[in-house]
Design an enzyme around this catalytic site. Structure first.
Site, PDB file in Angstrom:
ATOM      1  N   GLU A   1      -6.715   4.469   8.191  1.00  0.00           N
ATOM      2  CA  GLU A   1      -6.536   5.904   7.908  1.00  0.00           C
ATOM      3  C   GLU A   1      -7.802   6.473   7.265  1.00  0.00           C
ATOM      4  O   GLU A   1      -8.169   7.625   7.498  1.00  0.00           O
ATOM      5  CB  GLU A   1      -5.300   6.102   7.008  1.00  0.00           C
ATOM      6  CG  GLU A   1      -4.016   5.861   7.798  1.00  0.00           C
ATOM      7  CD  GLU A   1      -2.836   5.397   6.970  1.00  0.00           C
ATOM      8  OE1 GLU A   1      -2.881   5.482   5.731  1.00  0.00           O
ATOM      9  OE2 GLU A   1      -1.838   4.930   7.584  1.00  0.00           O
TER      10      GLU A   1
ATOM     11  N   LYS B   1      -0.051   4.261  -0.123  1.00  0.00           N
ATOM     12  CA  LYS B   1      -0.722   5.417   0.496  1.00  0.00           C
ATOM     13  C   LYS B   1      -0.583   6.632  -0.433  1.00  0.00           C
ATOM     14  O   LYS B   1      -0.639   6.471  -1.644  1.00  0.00           O
ATOM     15  CB  LYS B   1      -0.155   5.695   1.886  1.00  0.00           C
ATOM     16  CG  LYS B   1      -0.045   4.446   2.751  1.00  0.00           C
ATOM     17  CD  LYS B   1       0.250   4.767   4.180  1.00  0.00           C
ATOM     18  CE  LYS B   1       0.530   3.472   4.938  1.00  0.00           C
ATOM     19  NZ  LYS B   1       0.222   3.562   6.338  1.00  0.00           N
TER      20      LYS B   1
ATOM     21  N   GLY C   1       2.518   1.932  10.745  1.00  0.00           N
ATOM     22  CA  GLY C   1       3.438   3.063  10.620  1.00  0.00           C
ATOM     23  C   GLY C   1       4.183   3.395  11.898  1.00  0.00           C
ATOM     24  O   GLY C   1       4.778   4.455  12.009  1.00  0.00           O
TER      25      GLY C   1
ATOM     26  N   ASN D   1       0.855  -1.192   0.000  1.00  0.00           N
ATOM     27  CA  ASN D   1       0.000   0.000   0.000  1.00  0.00           C
ATOM     28  C   ASN D   1       0.891   1.241   0.000  1.00  0.00           C
ATOM     29  O   ASN D   1       1.523   1.553   1.008  1.00  0.00           O
ATOM     30  CB  ASN D   1      -0.891  -0.028   1.252  1.00  0.00           C
ATOM     31  CG  ASN D   1      -1.679   1.249   1.438  1.00  0.00           C
ATOM     32  OD1 ASN D   1      -1.858   2.026   0.491  1.00  0.00           O
ATOM     33  ND2 ASN D   1      -2.156   1.486   2.647  1.00  0.00           N
TER      34      ASN D   1
ATOM     35  N   GLU E   1      -5.228  -5.368  10.561  1.00  0.00           N
ATOM     36  CA  GLU E   1      -4.222  -4.323  10.751  1.00  0.00           C
ATOM     37  C   GLU E   1      -4.455  -3.620  12.085  1.00  0.00           C
ATOM     38  O   GLU E   1      -5.254  -2.662  12.148  1.00  0.00           O
ATOM     39  CB  GLU E   1      -4.319  -3.303   9.620  1.00  0.00           C
ATOM     40  CG  GLU E   1      -4.045  -3.886   8.250  1.00  0.00           C
ATOM     41  CD  GLU E   1      -3.394  -2.862   7.336  1.00  0.00           C
ATOM     42  OE1 GLU E   1      -2.318  -3.140   6.824  1.00  0.00           O
ATOM     43  OE2 GLU E   1      -3.964  -1.762   7.175  1.00  0.00           O
TER      44      GLU E   1
ATOM     45  N   SER F   1       3.628  -2.505  10.157  1.00  0.00           N
ATOM     46  CA  SER F   1       5.098  -2.472  10.284  1.00  0.00           C
ATOM     47  C   SER F   1       5.771  -3.772   9.845  1.00  0.00           C
ATOM     48  O   SER F   1       6.761  -4.205  10.441  1.00  0.00           O
ATOM     49  CB  SER F   1       5.500  -2.089  11.715  1.00  0.00           C
ATOM     50  OG  SER F   1       5.034  -0.788  12.023  1.00  0.00           O
TER      51      SER F   1
ATOM     52  N   HIS G   1      -9.361   0.938   5.235  1.00  0.00           N
ATOM     53  CA  HIS G   1      -8.060   1.133   5.889  1.00  0.00           C
ATOM     54  C   HIS G   1      -8.283   2.047   7.095  1.00  0.00           C
ATOM     55  O   HIS G   1      -9.098   2.965   7.037  1.00  0.00           O
ATOM     56  CB  HIS G   1      -7.068   1.757   4.897  1.00  0.00           C
ATOM     57  CG  HIS G   1      -5.657   1.745   5.413  1.00  0.00           C
ATOM     58  ND1 HIS G   1      -5.221   2.656   6.356  1.00  0.00           N
ATOM     59  CD2 HIS G   1      -4.606   0.933   5.149  1.00  0.00           C
ATOM     60  CE1 HIS G   1      -3.948   2.395   6.638  1.00  0.00           C
ATOM     61  NE2 HIS G   1      -3.553   1.349   5.918  1.00  0.00           N
TER      62      HIS G   1
END
Ligand code: PEP
Length: 254
Positions: free
Chosen positions: A99, A13, A175, A11, A169, A215, A97
Site C-alpha cells: 500500500e 493499517k 485484503g 498490521n 505479501e 488474507s 508494504h
C-alpha cells in the site's frame, strides 16, 4: 523442523483510535500472555504507538511502526524518523508494504535507505515484497521479487540479514480474502530464501525469518505454518479483532 522462532505480526493499517487501541490491548494481552514460543508484533498507527508500547510493557509483544523516514530529522512534513520511534520504545518497523509502494510511491532505493537506517538505529525492519496478479499471470513473480530484494536490501550485510524480517505479501492476496495456497506460499518463499542465499550466502539465508502475508485468518494459518520455509505471518484485517488475532497466534493449539 525449522530452528527459526515463528513470528506473527498484526498490521492495523489506518485503523483504531487511541481509545480503541487501549480496549484491544487490554483484551489481547490476557489472551496471548501464555502463548507458546512465538514472537508477537503489533503494528498500530503512529498515534497509538506510545500508548500501546506502554500497555505492553512486559515485553511479551513487540511494537512496530508502519513506516519511517530514512533521515534522522529535517524538513520532511508528515514524516517520522528512527530516533523518534526508538525514543518511544518502538522495536520494529514495516517497510515497503504494497500500500505504501502503490499510494505513496515508495521505491526500492528509498527502502534500501530506510532498511539500513532502521538497522543502524536498533529497530528491526520488516521488509515487504510481493507481486501483482498480472505479474504472476505473466510469469514474472520471481523477477519481481528478486528485484525488490536486491533493491531494498542493497545497503545491508550478510550479518545484518538475520536481524531483520522479510514478509512475502502477494498483492493479489492482500485484503482480498484470496489467500495464497500453502503450496504457492511455500514455493515462493523458498524461492526468496534461495535468492537471499545468492545475495548474502546460505548461512544468512537459512537464519532469516520470512513471513507470509495475504488474507491470513484463524482458519488458514495452521496449514500455512506447516510449510518448511514459512516462519510466520503478517496479518492485516484479521489482526483488528483481538480474539481472532489471538487464535492466529495460538495456531499450534487449533
Ligand atoms: C497486510 O496488510 O499486510 C495484509 C496482509 O492484509 P490482509 O491480511 O488483510 O490481507
Amino acid at each position: 523442523m525449522s530452528e527459526r522462532t515463528p513470528v506473527i505480526a498484526g498490521n492495523w493499517k489506518m485503523f483504531k483510535t487511541n481509545t480503541e487501541a487501549a480496549a484491544y490491548v487490554a483484551e489481547f494481552l490476557a489472551l496471548v500472555v501464555d502463548a507458546g514460543p512465538v514472537e508477537i508484533v503489533l503494528c498500530p498507527p503512529f498515534t497509538c504507538l506510545e500508548a500501546v508500547r506502554r500497555e505492553l510493557a512486559d515485553g511479551r509483544v513487540r511494537v512496530a511502526a508502519q513506516n519511517m523516514h530514512f533521515e534522522a530529522e529535517g524538513a520532511y512534513t508528515g514524516e517520522v524518523s528512527a530516533p523518534m520511534l526508538k525514543e518511544i520504545g518502538v522495536t520494529d518497523v514495516v517497510l515497503g508494504h504494497s500500500e505504501r509502494r502503490q499510494y505513496f510511491c515508495e521505491n526500492d532505493a528509498d527502502l534500501a535507505r530506510k532498511t539500513s537506517t532502521a538497522l543502524a538505529a536498533g529497530i528491526r525492519p520488516i521488509l515487504c515484497v510481493g507481486e501483482s496478479d498480472r505479474e504472476r499471470e505473466a510469469g514474472g513473480t520471481n523477477d519481481k521479487l528478486k528485484g525488490q530484494l536486491e533493491g531494498g536490501l542493497a545497503g545491508i550485510s550478510a550479518d545484518q540479514l538475520p536481524e531483520m524480517l522479510i514478509a512475502y505479501e502477494p498483492i493479489w492476496a492482500i485484503g482480498t480474502g484470496k489467500t495464497a495456497t500453502p503450496e504457492i506460499a511455500e514455493e515462493t518463499i523458498a524461492f526468496i530464501r534461495g535468492a537471499l542465499a545468492g545475495q548474502f550466502g546460505p548461512q544468512a539465508a537459512r537464519r532469516v525469518r520470512i513471513l507470509y502475508g495475504g488474507s491470513v485468518n484463524p482458519g488458514n494459518i495452521g496449514e500455512l505454518m506447516k510449510a518448511e520455509n514459512i516462519d510466520g505471518a503478517l496479518v492485516g484485517g484479521a489482526s483488528l479483532d483481538a480474539a481472532g488475532f489471538a487464535r492466529i497466534i495460538r495456531f499450534k493449539e487449533a
